[in-house]
Design a protein around this motif. Sequence first.
Motif, mmCIF file in Angstrom:
data_model
loop_
_atom_site.group_PDB
_atom_site.id
_atom_site.type_symbol
_atom_site.label_atom_id
_atom_site.label_comp_id
_atom_site.label_asym_id
_atom_site.label_seq_id
_atom_site.Cartn_x
_atom_site.Cartn_y
_atom_site.Cartn_z
ATOM 1 N N ASN A 161 -2.627 -4.967 -0.785
ATOM 2 C CA ASN A 161 -3.837 -5.170 -1.585
ATOM 3 C C ASN A 161 -3.962 -4.100 -2.668
ATOM 4 O O ASN A 161 -4.465 -4.370 -3.761
ATOM 5 C CB ASN A 161 -5.080 -5.186 -0.694
ATOM 6 N N HIS A 192 -1.356 -3.545 7.426
ATOM 7 C CA HIS A 192 -2.598 -3.389 6.661
ATOM 8 C C HIS A 192 -3.787 -2.755 7.411
ATOM 9 O O HIS A 192 -4.582 -2.015 6.826
ATOM 10 C CB HIS A 192 -3.008 -4.762 6.126
ATOM 11 N N ASP A 198 0.831 -1.209 0.000
ATOM 12 C CA ASP A 198 0.000 0.000 0.000
ATOM 13 C C ASP A 198 0.867 1.260 0.000
ATOM 14 O O ASP A 198 0.587 2.228 0.715
ATOM 15 C CB ASP A 198 -0.986 0.013 1.189
ATOM 16 N N HIS A 250 2.152 -7.847 4.758
ATOM 17 C CA HIS A 250 1.251 -6.682 4.682
ATOM 18 C C HIS A 250 0.079 -6.859 5.647
ATOM 19 O O HIS A 250 -0.242 -5.958 6.410
ATOM 20 C CB HIS A 250 0.739 -6.487 3.257
HETATM 21 FE FE FE2 Z 1 -3.774 -2.862 2.916
#
Ligand code: FE2
Length: 328
Positions: free
Chosen positions: A97, A209, A69, A168
């Motif tokens: 993601n 995350h 990210d 993550h």
């Molecule tokens: Fe994330």
Amino acid sequence: MKSQVTESRLAPGRFCPPEYFYGTKAIKGASEITASTIVVCGGLYGNMAALETIENQHSGVDHIIFGGDFNWFNIDHGDFKEINDRIIRSHLAIRGNVETELSRRSTQSGCGCAYPPTTSDAEVEYSNQIINALHVTADSFPEIQDSFSKLPMFLKFRIGDTQVAVVHGDAENLAGWNFSSQEMRNPSNASRYQGYFTDSGVDIFASSHTCEPAIQLFNIDTENPRVVINNGSAGMPNFENALHGIATRISVNACPESLKLYGVKLGGIHVDAIKVNYDSTKFLRQFSRCWSAQSPAHKSYYGRIAGRTGTKISTVTESLANALGVSD
Ligand SMILES: [Fe+2]
């Protein structure tokens, strides 16, 4: 009513795609990178000023690792290209993601955040709108999208005698939420974390995350406590009225006091949350140039970017002091 909840959880942004799974056995079997000091910067979120600060502040460490990210607010074409050129060319990175979804041509996963039920539908929808806008920018850079798909989902390091996994999400999923403080502090989840450490062979997990900083000790055996440290966001404020990001420093050497927020020493290894003192005026300028007051990013994140995070640092430090048996 029940079916509405089920549908909501399966909506874009609400679920972890199956290909996000790697599992603890993959971590156990992965090769290690040996280092003395690493700085893990999860959640840069496209903040150019934070990237500049991180590169200037940590030019002497073995590795700066961008923990996924690192894209989000950078829909400006120039910002998108520069951030990704600099990170992919000069540093280590895993994909979050965001990078994973940007690398796909079409997806049903939305932002891929796999938000839990505690996140409102409005917030999930804003995130899906942000990834859609960012996708339009990313589509102009197919070579960068291709490089995202080649990034690993985790990296493993040996620092001193300690094994460190940089992930993550959590120990199993790229967008897993099990490294949130709420999950880790819940005693009924103890066997889950026991499994994470014993099955992966890892002593320290560094994650980001959930976008909320956390640090948790686990007494898996009497000799070696293990730790999960979640840096929250390197590119946004994390604690109320503190306009800095957070990164994780893991080293055989003590952390400079000027950077340290809190941390632990485990088996001779220093594990610390450190400040990313970026130029917040510069970041606000970058953000406002791209996101109007009516935009999903402004509605969802402006308050946090301005320092209204609603989270006090004491919620993390008091819990850590309790775990360490330290009293004031
Ligand atoms: Fe994330």
